[in-house]
Design an enzyme around this catalytic site. Structure first.
Site: not given
Length: 310
Positions: A225, A273
């Site tokens: 994250r 990502h």
């Protein structure tokens, strides 16, 4: 009896999931009506993505569970209207994708591949890379993804330790926990892989103080994250040589803004990502199994601990 399953996610997700999810629910022995427009008071299960239009769960009076399509639940776990069991996504493909990204990028840095790929023609510097046996890797976060990545790296011969908030025992790994354990984990981290959930307790886990506690020249990989890293502190540590390189897949703002210094920093690799992705063919099996469990009175899998936030 037919159960009503509301698919509450974006339209592109519906296109991906409609067919495999129907097939897997049927294969699980459940007769279901799967749709995107079921009246709230008739819904039995909600297959959910946190970027869905559904943000108020109050009307879902008979629903039995919310089955999240994402591994992360920070976008829903704090919703004050959520009165149902919340199950996060765990599936073999999600885990495999993360293992491949982490091991691939650790090996890339460990073997010095960038210097060979970018070398000018005629460059001939036959310097052998270190061995995994002599290289220490710390994985912060020993959930399903972290444990799998740590075990895979250990299987390649790296000296691996994992850290988690509470004690864990995983065969073949040194498992550390708590504040003292974090200090020990960072002090031995030639490579540090971040796979913690995003909670108030994990925000800026890597900051000026913790970065300084790592061996000089350490390398960081963050497929977890974006909130786990204090970006300014990391950039300062990179400029000072305290951290030799950071490979980053997740960010506080995505897509990463074009003016962000990570794009042009010589010691940063940005990936968009892609470390791991929920794939409909595999994730549908997890969703279908939880619906089967709900219909047969069995406990749901991967239920989120609201107090912990994951």
């Amino acid at each position: 009896m037919t159960v009503n399953v509301l698919f509450a996610a974006t339209a592109d997700r519906w296109d991906q999931y409609a067919a495999p999810l129907r097939a897997e629910i049927a294969a699980a022995g459940v007769e279901a009506h799967l749709a995107t427009d079921i009246p709230a008071d008739e819904v039995d299960y909600i297959v959910y993505a946190p970027n869905s239009d559904v943000q108020d769960f109050t009307p879902f009076s008979r629903a039995k569970a919310v089955l999240n399509l994402w591994a992360g639940v920070e976008g829903i776990v704090g919703n004050p209207t959520l009165h149902l069991p919340l199950c996060r996504m765990v599936d073999p493909a999600l885990t495999q994708g993360m293992v491949e990204w982490v091991t691939g990028h650790v090996l890339r840095l460990h073997l010095g591949m960038d210097s060979h790929i970018g070398a000018a023609p005629g460059t001939w510097e036959p310097v052998a890379p270190p061995l995994a046996f002599d290289t220490r890797v710390t994985v912060l976060g020993l959930g399903v993804l972290g444990a799998a990545c740590a075990s895979a790296l250990a299987g390649l011969g790296f000296d691996v330790a994992g850290w988690s908030r509470s004690p864990k025992v995983i065969d073949g790994l040194t498992c550390l926990h708590g504040d003292d354990g974090l200090r020990e984990a960072l002090a031995r981290a030639d490579y540090c892989v971040l796979l913690l959930p995003s909670t108030a307790a994990t925000e800026n886990t890597l900051n000026a103080a913790t970065l300084a506690a790592m061996p000089r020249g350490a390398r960081i990989l963050n497929p977890g994250r974006g909130q786990l890293i204090d970006d300014d502190a990391l950039l300062q540590a990179l400029d000072a040589g305290q951290i030799a390189h950071a490979t980053l897949d997740v960010f506080r703002v995505e897509p990463l803004p074009m003016d962000h210094p990570y794009w042009t920093h010589p010691s940063v690799t940005v990936t968009p990502h892609v470390a791991s992705e929920t794939r409909a063919a595999y994730a549908s099996k997890t969703v279908a199994e939880n619906i089967r469990r709900g219909e047969t009175g069995m406990p749901f899998l991967h239920v989120v601990d609201r107090s912990a936030g994951y």
